[in-house]
Design a protein around this motif. Structure first.
Motif, short mmCIF file in Angstrom:
data_model
loop_
_atom_site.label_atom_id
_atom_site.label_comp_id
_atom_site.label_asym_id
_atom_site.label_seq_id
_atom_site.Cartn_x
_atom_site.Cartn_y
_atom_site.Cartn_z
N PRO A 1 -0.46 1.22 -10.18
CA PRO A 1 -1.66 1.37 -11.00
C PRO A 1 -2.03 2.84 -11.17
N ASP B 1 0.68 5.85 -0.61
CA ASP B 1 0.07 7.13 -0.92
C ASP B 1 0.96 7.74 -1.99
N PRO C 1 0.82 -1.21 0.00
CA PRO C 1 0.00 0.00 0.00
C PRO C 1 0.86 1.27 0.00
N PHE D 1 -3.31 10.28 -4.57
CA PHE D 1 -4.17 9.11 -4.54
C PHE D 1 -3.55 8.02 -3.69
N THR D 2 -4.39 7.08 -3.27
CA THR D 2 -3.96 5.92 -2.48
C THR D 2 -4.22 4.68 -3.31
N THR D 3 -3.23 3.79 -3.35
CA THR D 3 -3.35 2.55 -4.12
C THR D 3 -2.37 1.54 -3.55
N SER D 4 -2.13 0.48 -4.27
CA SER D 4 -1.13 -0.52 -3.87
C SER D 4 -0.27 -0.87 -5.06
N LYS E 1 -5.23 4.83 -12.32
CA LYS E 1 -6.64 4.90 -12.72
C LYS E 1 -6.85 6.09 -13.63
#
Length: 95
Positions: free
Chosen positions: A70, A48, A46, A56-59, A72
């Motif tokens: 990733p 930020d 994970p 954005f926050t993702t992994s 989006k």
């Protein structure tokens, strides 16, 4: 852990297209050192992240000894990013 890198936007064409920024080897090695503390399963890490003004926050997804970030549409489109573009990313691994 804070990481900054510049990578190329890549497109994966599956049932629907996905876009990623490839993490360079040097930064991927740094992330691997703390990944065991951060991962919540199958190696996803994970984070930020920020690209330009878009946060954005993702992994991160593990891929061939490195990681893919990733991207989006909500991240790519405001920055005008498409496959093949260079992108500068600032991110923090969530420990």
């Amino acid at each position: 852990m804070h990481v900054e890198f510049t990578g190329r936007v890549i497109e994966w064409r599956g049932p629907s297209p996905f876009y990623f920024a490839a993490v360079p080897a040097e930064q991927a090695a740094d992330i691997r050192e703390v990944a065991a503390l951060a991962t919540y399963g199958w190696g996803a890490v994970p984070v930020d992240a920020r690209i330009g003004e878009t946060a954005f926050t993702t992994s991160l997804f593990p891929k061939d000894g490195s990681y893919l970030l990733p991207l989006k549409n909500a991240v790519r489109k405001p920055q005008g990013l498409s496959a093949g573009d260079e992108v500068t990313v600032a991110m923090t691994v969530q420990l």
